[in-house]
Scaffold this motif. Structure first.
Motif, mmCIF file in Angstrom:
data_model
loop_
_atom_site.group_PDB
_atom_site.id
_atom_site.type_symbol
_atom_site.label_atom_id
_atom_site.label_comp_id
_atom_site.label_asym_id
_atom_site.label_seq_id
_atom_site.Cartn_x
_atom_site.Cartn_y
_atom_site.Cartn_z
ATOM 1 N N PHE A 128 0.792 -1.235 0.000
ATOM 2 C CA PHE A 128 0.000 0.000 0.000
ATOM 3 C C PHE A 128 0.821 1.281 0.000
ATOM 4 C CE2 PHE A 128 -2.530 -3.219 2.305
ATOM 5 C CZ PHE A 128 -3.533 -3.379 1.362
ATOM 6 N N ILE A 129 2.070 1.236 0.438
ATOM 7 C CA ILE A 129 2.786 2.490 0.648
ATOM 8 C C ILE A 129 3.898 2.712 -0.361
ATOM 9 C CG2 ILE A 129 4.200 3.797 2.308
ATOM 10 C CD1 ILE A 129 2.558 2.274 4.505
ATOM 11 N N GLU A 130 4.728 1.684 -0.601
ATOM 12 C CA GLU A 130 5.919 1.940 -1.423
ATOM 13 C C GLU A 130 5.546 2.228 -2.876
ATOM 14 O OE1 GLU A 130 8.282 -1.682 -1.038
ATOM 15 O OE2 GLU A 130 8.063 -2.095 -3.146
ATOM 16 N N SER A 131 6.336 3.124 -3.496
ATOM 17 C CA SER A 131 6.123 3.411 -4.917
ATOM 18 C C SER A 131 6.953 2.420 -5.731
ATOM 19 C CB SER A 131 6.580 4.837 -5.227
ATOM 20 O OG SER A 131 7.988 4.853 -5.326
ATOM 21 N N ASP A 132 6.878 2.547 -7.057
ATOM 22 C CA ASP A 132 7.631 1.619 -7.902
ATOM 23 C C ASP A 132 9.131 1.736 -7.689
ATOM 24 O OD1 ASP A 132 5.476 0.491 -8.952
ATOM 25 O OD2 ASP A 132 5.708 1.262 -10.988
ATOM 26 N N LEU A 133 9.576 2.913 -7.209
ATOM 27 C CA LEU A 133 11.022 3.161 -7.195
ATOM 28 C C LEU A 133 11.640 3.277 -5.813
ATOM 29 C CD1 LEU A 133 11.261 5.723 -10.144
ATOM 30 C CD2 LEU A 133 11.733 3.286 -10.189
ATOM 31 N N ASN A 134 10.830 3.207 -4.728
ATOM 32 C CA ASN A 134 11.483 3.472 -3.439
ATOM 33 C C ASN A 134 11.559 2.286 -2.475
ATOM 34 O OD1 ASN A 134 8.960 3.267 -2.414
ATOM 35 N ND2 ASN A 134 8.765 5.371 -1.716
ATOM 36 N N GLY A 135 11.181 1.093 -2.908
ATOM 37 C CA GLY A 135 11.273 -0.059 -2.000
ATOM 38 C C GLY A 135 12.719 -0.455 -1.734
ATOM 39 N N ARG A 136 13.008 -0.980 -0.565
ATOM 40 C CA ARG A 136 14.358 -1.425 -0.210
ATOM 41 C C ARG A 136 14.299 -2.850 0.314
ATOM 42 N NH1 ARG A 136 17.914 1.339 -2.614
ATOM 43 N NH2 ARG A 136 19.514 0.832 -1.111
ATOM 44 N N PRO A 137 15.325 -3.691 0.183
ATOM 45 C CA PRO A 137 16.546 -3.448 -0.574
ATOM 46 C C PRO A 137 16.324 -3.364 -2.092
ATOM 47 C CG PRO A 137 16.767 -5.431 0.809
ATOM 48 C CD PRO A 137 15.346 -4.978 0.905
ATOM 49 N N PHE A 138 15.235 -3.945 -2.603
ATOM 50 C CA PHE A 138 14.984 -3.868 -4.043
ATOM 51 C C PHE A 138 13.623 -3.246 -4.284
ATOM 52 C CE2 PHE A 138 17.986 -7.281 -3.388
ATOM 53 C CZ PHE A 138 18.963 -6.953 -4.309
ATOM 54 N N ASN A 139 13.585 -2.296 -5.225
ATOM 55 C CA ASN A 139 12.298 -1.650 -5.461
ATOM 56 C C ASN A 139 11.410 -2.526 -6.353
ATOM 57 O OD1 ASN A 139 12.848 -1.079 -8.227
ATOM 58 N ND2 ASN A 139 14.053 0.698 -7.603
ATOM 59 N N ARG A 140 10.155 -2.106 -6.410
ATOM 60 C CA ARG A 140 9.157 -2.922 -7.095
ATOM 61 C C ARG A 140 9.505 -3.136 -8.571
ATOM 62 N NH1 ARG A 140 4.620 -4.826 -6.086
ATOM 63 N NH2 ARG A 140 3.267 -5.303 -7.822
ATOM 64 N N ARG A 141 10.059 -2.074 -9.165
ATOM 65 C CA ARG A 141 10.399 -2.147 -10.589
ATOM 66 C C ARG A 141 11.451 -3.231 -10.856
ATOM 67 N NH1 ARG A 141 10.104 1.992 -14.844
ATOM 68 N NH2 ARG A 141 12.000 1.783 -16.041
ATOM 69 N N ASP A 142 12.487 -3.259 -9.984
ATOM 70 C CA ASP A 142 13.528 -4.276 -10.149
ATOM 71 C C ASP A 142 12.964 -5.677 -9.931
ATOM 72 O OD1 ASP A 142 15.493 -2.518 -10.758
ATOM 73 O OD2 ASP A 142 16.258 -2.329 -8.715
ATOM 74 N N ARG A 143 12.134 -5.791 -8.901
ATOM 75 C CA ARG A 143 11.558 -7.115 -8.617
ATOM 76 C C ARG A 143 10.681 -7.572 -9.779
ATOM 77 N NH1 ARG A 143 10.039 -4.617 -3.586
ATOM 78 N NH2 ARG A 143 7.851 -4.990 -4.061
ATOM 79 N N SER A 144 9.895 -6.609 -10.304
ATOM 80 C CA SER A 144 8.959 -6.968 -11.378
ATOM 81 C C SER A 144 9.696 -7.443 -12.615
ATOM 82 C CB SER A 144 8.094 -5.770 -11.757
ATOM 83 O OG SER A 144 7.355 -5.389 -10.657
ATOM 84 N N VAL A 145 10.834 -6.786 -12.912
ATOM 85 C CA VAL A 145 11.527 -7.190 -14.139
ATOM 86 C C VAL A 145 12.034 -8.624 -13.996
ATOM 87 C CG1 VAL A 145 13.908 -6.373 -13.729
ATOM 88 C CG2 VAL A 145 12.986 -6.322 -15.988
ATOM 89 N N VAL A 146 12.452 -8.998 -12.781
ATOM 90 C CA VAL A 146 12.895 -10.394 -12.583
ATOM 91 C C VAL A 146 11.701 -11.336 -12.724
ATOM 92 C CG1 VAL A 146 13.989 -12.042 -11.030
ATOM 93 C CG2 VAL A 146 14.765 -9.676 -11.057
ATOM 94 N N TYR A 147 10.571 -10.974 -12.077
ATOM 95 C CA TYR A 147 9.385 -11.863 -12.176
ATOM 96 C C TYR A 147 8.995 -12.045 -13.648
ATOM 97 C CZ TYR A 147 8.675 -10.759 -7.168
ATOM 98 O OH TYR A 147 8.830 -10.586 -5.813
ATOM 99 N N GLN A 148 8.997 -10.927 -14.396
ATOM 100 C CA GLN A 148 8.556 -11.009 -15.794
ATOM 101 C C GLN A 148 9.509 -11.880 -16.607
ATOM 102 O OE1 GLN A 148 8.349 -6.877 -16.742
ATOM 103 N NE2 GLN A 148 6.323 -6.620 -15.860
ATOM 104 N N ARG A 149 10.819 -11.654 -16.383
ATOM 105 C CA ARG A 149 11.790 -12.447 -17.156
ATOM 106 C C ARG A 149 11.739 -13.914 -16.753
ATOM 107 N NH1 ARG A 149 16.354 -7.687 -17.738
ATOM 108 N NH2 ARG A 149 15.204 -6.746 -19.455
ATOM 109 N N ALA A 150 11.476 -14.163 -15.481
ATOM 110 C CA ALA A 150 11.419 -15.549 -15.018
ATOM 111 C C ALA A 150 10.184 -16.249 -15.592
ATOM 112 C CB ALA A 150 11.385 -15.587 -13.496
#
Ligand code: FMN
Ligand code: SF4
Length: 498
Positions: free
Chosen positions: A77-99
């Motif tokens: 509910f709170i984090e944006s695509d770019l501010n999550g730590r240690p990995f933001n949502r955008r980075d995580r999503s690209v791995v999920y999509q590629r996987a």
């Protein structure tokens, strides 16, 4: 609050005793319904460990509940695509999509702030190139190695069975087999789950010498020789330190030391086993290189290297000097950045000890070149590798290849719940609880790990083609730019000079 709770409980009990028949029955049912809460409330008042629960019986428990689901609330509910730590949502999503092999494009343009300090980019060329898959593989093995290994430029970084579940290890190794890359065992030894899928292995030897130790915890050449002969063991890595906790040992608690783990590690089941902060097989750079030599001979000439997080620069320089003077070349050196991951580490060690990857890698590469030893030794880097751009930056800084741990965990389905050290990982990855690991389907996740690797390497290929380069050796620091102030941009070779 405490008095209010006692008051309400008393009214309920007195009401029960004094009311007429109908009301008496109603009170009775209320009392039965609320009795678990009343008991919990009195338990809160009587316990002495938690002030909040003592002062606010029952209600105080909500605080602990919300604390426990804070990472999930923040992620959903709170984090944006770019501010999550240690990995933001955008980075995580690209791995999920590629996987998953699903959509790998982003719509409408970048979300990054290209005008803010820290923004980095690659300079492309008008004259693009074509790269074959084979141009993105490297041969690891110095002139002293008899069984050089043809390696992918990206392999699975060290994570032991024990910190990872059986199904996670099976999936990583199966992915490595399917995608023709290598899987590092971590320091916990080689389990059957590392062997069954028959993926290539890098056997890591830590200070506990798990899988090659005598009863007193010292190194056993005989056991090493036996296990190093496993056909899927392609390389051996001596672990000196890791980025998330350099200079810190570890302990396998007695209750986690199950008969299965004890057999793999060659220790006594049900006892606490120490991984000391330093090796007992050597205590200086000459000893380290002799140990490299010994392992290479015992393994019939397989590539042997070591992994470290850079600490004191003069100590690394001294290792290079000894390599030069003894003429004993490790086949590879792995540099782990202080930003690296772990199952569990003290906060100070994760946050404040060790050199971050870019600074370390640039220094290590320069030092190896200065001592004239780089041509013999491959340099591997690890630390937050998620995308093709991350890999290209490390190649530019001097790495020949990279290892990835946490991105591989995302490929396995990690949701960054940050529970790895609790033993209750909800995705069945960092746990030994059978009920949790059941949810991790090995067949499906094997494909995902292989997909993630393939699609990430493809991203590297496309980036290099756009820059007009013909292979990884062509990539130099002048390819990458970073905005260091709002109106100031520097090339990597200016920030990290050769
Ligand atoms: C769960 C977990 C277990 C790990 N176990 C080991 C280990 O046994 N030996 C080691 O050298 N590094 C270990 N590491 C560190 C990784 O191998 C790697 O160096 C580090 O996480 C940086 O890579 P990353 O940013 O891709 O995760 C572990 C990391 C994780 C997340
Ligand atoms: S999902 Fe599991 S592996 Fe991933 S961060 Fe959470 S506990 Fe660790």
């Amino acid at each position: 609050m405490r008095n209010l709770f006692i008051g309400i409980s008393t009214i309920l009990v007195i009401g029960l005793g004094s009311a007429g028949h109908f009301v008496h029955q109603a009170f009775w049912w209320i009392l039965v319904g609320f009795s678990p809460l009343i008991i919990m409330g009195f338990f809160d008042i009587l316990q002495t460990k938690h002030t909040i629960r003592k002062n606010y019986p029952l209600l105080g428990r909500l605080r602990y509940f919300f604390e426990s689901i804070r990472p999930e609330i923040s992620q959903y509910f709170i984090e944006s695509d770019l501010n999550g730590r240690p990995f933001n949502r955008r980075d995580r999503s690209v791995v999920y999509q590629r996987a998953k092999g699903v959509r790998q494009t982003v719509p409408f343009g970048t979300q990054l702030h290209t005008d803010e300090p820290g923004y980095e980019w690659v300079t492309h060329s008008l004259y693009t190139s074509h790269i074959e898959e084979d141009d993105l593989r490297i041969t690891i093995g110095s002139s002293q190695c008899k069984q050089p290994y043809n390696s992918s430029i990206m392999n699975v970084s060290a994570m032991s069975f024990g910190s990872l579940s059986m199904n996670a290890v099976l999936s990583l190794n199966g992915g490595a087999k399917r995608g023709n890359f290598a899987h590092n065992t971590g320091e916990g030894g080689i389990s059957d789950y590392h062997k069954q899928p028959e993926g290539d292995l890098i056997w890591q030897i830590g200070t506990g010498y798990f899988g090659c130790r005598n009863e007193d915890g010292t190194f056993s050449p005989d056991l090493f020789q036996k296990n190093a002969a496993t056909p899927t063991v392609k390389m051996i890595e001596i672990k000196l330190s890791q980025g998330a906790k350099p200079g810190h040992g570890g302990i396998l608690p007695a209750k986690k030391n199950t008969p299965e783990i004890a057999k793999i590690r060659h220790v006594k089941a049900g006892t606490a086993v120490l991984s000391p902060p330093r090796h007992s097989a050597f205590n200086d750079s000459k000893g380290l290189l002799n140990f490299v030599n010994q392992l290479r001979e015992l393994s019939a000439g397989k590539p042997v290297g070591f992994k470290l997080c850079l600490g004191r620069k003069e100590e690394f320089e001294e290792i290079c000097e000894t390599i030069k003077s003894t003429g004993i070349y490790p086949d590879f050196i792995t540099i782990d950045g202080s930003e690296g991951g772990t199952g569990a580490a003290p906060l100070e060690f994760s946050d404040r000890i060790g050199t971050p990857l870019y600074d370390a890698l640039a220094f290590v590469y320069n030092t190896m070149v200065n001592y004239g030893i780089k041509d013999e030794i491959k340099l591997i880097a690890s630390g937050r590798v998620m995308t093709g751009f991350d890999i290209v930056k490390l190649l530019a800084l001097g790495a020949d290849g990279v290892n990835s741990a946490r991105a591989m965990m995302f490929a396995l389905g990690c949701i960054q719940a940050l529970e790895c050290d609790s033993g209750h990982c909800p995705t069945g990855i960092a746990t030994q609880e059978k009920s949790l690991m059941k949810g991790l389907d090995v067949t499906d996740k094997t494909v995902r790990v292989a997909n993630f690797h393939k699609n990430t390497i493809f991203a590297v290929k496309e980036i290099l083609e756009a820059t007009g380069k013909h292979g990884t050796d062509d990539v130099r620091r002048d390819l990458i730019y970073r905005r260091v102030e709002e109106n100031k941009v520097m090339r990597f070779d200016e920030i990290y000079p050769y």
